[in-house]
Scaffold this motif. Structure first.
Motif, short mmCIF file in Angstrom:
data_model
loop_
_atom_site.label_atom_id
_atom_site.label_comp_id
_atom_site.label_asym_id
_atom_site.label_seq_id
_atom_site.Cartn_x
_atom_site.Cartn_y
_atom_site.Cartn_z
N ASP A 174 -61.56 57.20 -35.58
CA ASP A 174 -62.69 56.76 -34.65
C ASP A 174 -63.87 57.95 -34.67
N LEU A 175 -64.95 57.72 -34.02
CA LEU A 175 -66.13 58.57 -33.90
C LEU A 175 -66.75 58.77 -32.94
N VAL A 176 -66.87 59.78 -32.41
CA VAL A 176 -67.79 60.23 -30.93
C VAL A 176 -69.24 60.78 -31.58
N ALA A 177 -70.14 60.26 -30.87
CA ALA A 177 -71.26 60.97 -31.33
C ALA A 177 -72.39 60.83 -30.21
N ARG A 178 -73.41 61.73 -30.25
CA ARG A 178 -74.51 61.85 -29.25
C ARG A 178 -75.37 60.89 -29.65
N TYR A 179 -75.80 59.86 -28.82
CA TYR A 179 -76.59 58.81 -29.10
C TYR A 179 -78.41 59.09 -28.80
N GLY A 180 -78.29 60.12 -27.76
CA GLY A 180 -79.42 60.52 -27.61
C GLY A 180 -79.48 61.12 -26.14
N GLY A 181 -80.11 62.36 -25.81
CA GLY A 181 -80.28 62.60 -24.38
C GLY A 181 -78.98 62.92 -24.01
N ALA A 196 -73.50 69.51 -45.52
CA ALA A 196 -73.31 68.17 -45.48
C ALA A 196 -72.62 68.00 -44.01
N GLN A 197 -71.82 68.63 -43.53
CA GLN A 197 -71.33 68.92 -42.08
C GLN A 197 -71.92 69.30 -41.24
N LEU A 198 -73.24 70.30 -41.56
CA LEU A 198 -74.27 70.47 -40.34
C LEU A 198 -75.14 69.34 -40.38
N ALA A 199 -75.66 68.77 -41.28
CA ALA A 199 -76.43 67.58 -41.32
C ALA A 199 -75.92 66.60 -40.68
N ALA A 200 -74.75 66.32 -40.64
CA ALA A 200 -73.89 65.24 -39.70
C ALA A 200 -73.43 65.57 -38.29
N THR A 201 -73.86 66.64 -37.79
CA THR A 201 -73.32 67.24 -36.35
C THR A 201 -74.49 67.57 -35.34
N ASP A 202 -74.24 67.13 -34.37
CA ASP A 202 -75.23 67.40 -33.22
C ASP A 202 -75.13 69.10 -33.01
N ASP A 203 -76.48 69.62 -32.96
CA ASP A 203 -76.31 71.15 -32.82
C ASP A 203 -75.73 71.25 -31.34
N LEU A 204 -76.20 70.75 -30.27
CA LEU A 204 -75.79 71.11 -28.98
C LEU A 204 -74.28 70.90 -28.67
N VAL A 256 -70.63 67.24 -31.67
CA VAL A 256 -69.95 65.97 -32.08
C VAL A 256 -71.03 65.36 -33.32
N ALA A 257 -70.65 64.32 -33.50
CA ALA A 257 -71.52 63.54 -34.78
C ALA A 257 -72.93 63.27 -34.10
N ASN A 258 -74.15 63.29 -35.10
CA ASN A 258 -75.34 63.14 -34.62
C ASN A 258 -75.70 61.63 -34.73
N ARG A 259 -76.86 61.27 -34.50
CA ARG A 259 -77.14 59.95 -34.63
C ARG A 259 -77.12 59.17 -36.03
N ARG A 260 -77.65 60.14 -36.82
CA ARG A 260 -77.50 59.79 -38.37
C ARG A 260 -76.29 59.44 -38.75
#
Length: 502
Positions: free
Chosen positions: A413-420, A336-344, A347-351
């Motif tokens: 709070d949450l930091v996420a990669r939105y894209g690019g 679940a953690q891998l599915a919610a994390t940006d690989d690069l 931080v959290a991914n868009r999902r």
């Protein structure tokens, strides 16, 4: 590895009794496992049934208490609103009294409703047109509001009234709110008291069985009500140092159940507890273990006499099963953690961003607290990537994510990669001023980083901020659009800046 070899137990001489013993042992173990499983399931069913019953009782109490507290809160807010109306200063005492207390609850257990000035003196009393002189500056509710301007509705410790009347020995609690000027200056306190007989009356209609208790405590472990009373003078006393109370008050979830021994009468009980909404009150339903598990114990004693010798086998199997379940849960959490994390960037991914943003949006709608969204974009990233290569660009994104995370410190709070090269930050319960302060910290930290050796200029970020408040009418989609629009304005304005949507 060399395998150890053992001689066969069935050699040429033959040992048929060993086969018989082995078969008998396997048969007994199978029977013990089945019987013990059934006993454990029956005990769990008995406990679940008792927990559901206790939870239902706690929910009934919660609903009634919340409704009562809401009535008192509306009364206090109405009293404060009326007291701040200038035109009431020049009317007759009768009309002023009617205007101040027209929202007063008519509950049977209502105590006095008072309006106190900044010195604690009574300036209005719901029970009489001309208030009786009195000073309550030493009460905990007055001190709480006098020295804490951000205090909302405050629930006091139990106290007894100071009047020379029939109700002097009655325990009460008070609900209070701070009265402040437009500049935040402390002007006084509006306070309404509730007789603790209210809880006794509420408990009368609830059947909890024999040797069981109902309790209500505040956040300090002070007992407000109990059925039946295990000690005649227990109301108003603090039990915050008792192990069971400590366990309940330290539970962050605010609800749960466990079995333990009461420190008051040494009785074994099943404790089910629930925090009353967001109030500093907790309902405890302590059901007698003898009653909850009485039938099960008689059945277990009858069967365990024939099967108790082999119980360790079942315990071992249970331990193996529990270990496998723990391994599976650990693996599921990792997935679940891998599915919610940006690989690069890590931080959290868009999902994860979409899920968290929707959750925080609905939570803000319920609580009325502000919700800020920050859109962050790396300036001239394409040129940076072309000049230094994709590997340096990836490292830059990782560094940018790390800097953002270091400046967004609250766990909620949450930091996420939105894209690019674009990132998004969700700031729960944060207004636009607080979000702007965090954004400036991020912008300055990024600007001061030595990105690449020999680089002509450092990479910077542009940040757009949008904030939802209870006074605004924007939707979740509009909130994101507004934040993105503010980011666009920051880039159009020269980049390396923060723009707050207004």
């Amino acid at each position: 590895m060399i395998a150890n070899r053992t001689p066969s137990i069935t050699g040429q001489t033959g040992r048929p009794e060993l086969l018989l013993i082995g078969g008998s042992l396997l048969t007994v173990i199978a029977m013990v496992c089945i019987v013990t499983f059934l006993l454990i399931r029956e005990r769990a069913s008995a406990q679940d049934a008792a927990t559901r019953r206790a939870t239902t009782i706690a929910q009934l109490i919660d609903a009634d208490v919340l409704r009562t507290v809401e009535l008192y809160d509306l009364t206090l807010q109405g009293l404060i609103a009326a007291a701040q109306r200038d035109e009431l200063q020049n009317v007759s005492p009768q009309i002023r009294h009617l205007a101040l207390f027209d929202r007063s609850t008519t509950a049977r257990f209502k105590g006095d409703i008072l309006l106190l000035d900044k010195h604690g003196e009574v300036i209005a009393d719901s029970s009489r047109i001309e208030p009786k002189p009195g000073n309550f500056a030493d009460r905990d509710y007055f001190l709480a509001h006098a020295f804490n301007r951000d205090m909302g509705m405050f629930i006091s410790r139990p106290f007894k009234t100071r009047c020379d009347c029939d109700e002097a020995d009655q325990w009460r609690i008070s609900f209070s709110r701070r009265i402040a000027s437009q500049t935040g200056e402390f002007l006084g306190v509006a306070v309404a008291s509730l007789k603790l007989d209210y809880f006794d009356d509420l408990f009368k209609s609830l059947d909890i069985g024999t040797d069981s208790t109902l309790n209500i405590i505040n956040s300090d472990g002070v007992l407000l009500a109990q059925k039946p009373y295990l000690q005649s003078d227990s109301v108003g006393k603090s039990f915050g140092n008792r192990p069971n109370v400590i366990r309940i008050l330290n539970d962050r979830d605010g609800s749960g159940s466990f079995t333990s021994t009461s420190s008051m009468d040494e009785q074994r009980r099943l404790y089910t507890y629930s925090r009353v909404g967001n109030l500093p009150l907790t309902v405890m339903v302590a059901l007698s273990s003898a009653e909850v598990f009485g039938t099960w114990r008689r059945t277990a004693l009858l069967i365990s006499g024939a099967t108790g010798v082999l119980c360790m086998g079942l315990l071992w199997l249970t331990w193996l099963l529990a270990r496998e379940l723990r391994r599976r849960q650990r693996a599921e959490r990792e997935l679940a953690q891998l599915a919610a994390t940006d690989d690069l960037t890590g931080v959290a991914n868009r999902r994860m961003l979409d899920q968290t943003l929707r959750h925080e949006w609905f939570r803000a709608q319920r609580s009325g607290q502000p919700l800020s969204v920050m859109m962050i974009d790396a300036d001239h990233f394409k040129a940076f990537n072309d000049r230094h290569g994709h590997q340096a660009g990836d490292q830059a994104l990782k560094t940018l994510a790390r800097v953002i995370g270091e400046n967004v410190r609250r766990p909620a709070d949450l930091v996420a990669r939105y894209g690019g090269e674009e990132f998004s930050v969700i700031l729960a319960e944060t207004d636009s001023a607080g979000a702007q302060q965090i954004a400036e910290q991020i912008r300055q930290a990024v600007e001061n980083l030595p990105w690449v050796d020999g680089a002509e200029r450092a990479m910077t970020v542009s940040i757009g901020i949008a904030t939802w408040t209870s006074a605004s009418e924007m939707t979740l989609e509009q909130l994101l659009f507004t934040a993105d629009k503010a980011l666009y304005q920051a880039k159009e304005g020269g980049r390396n800046r923060v723009v707050v949507s207004v």
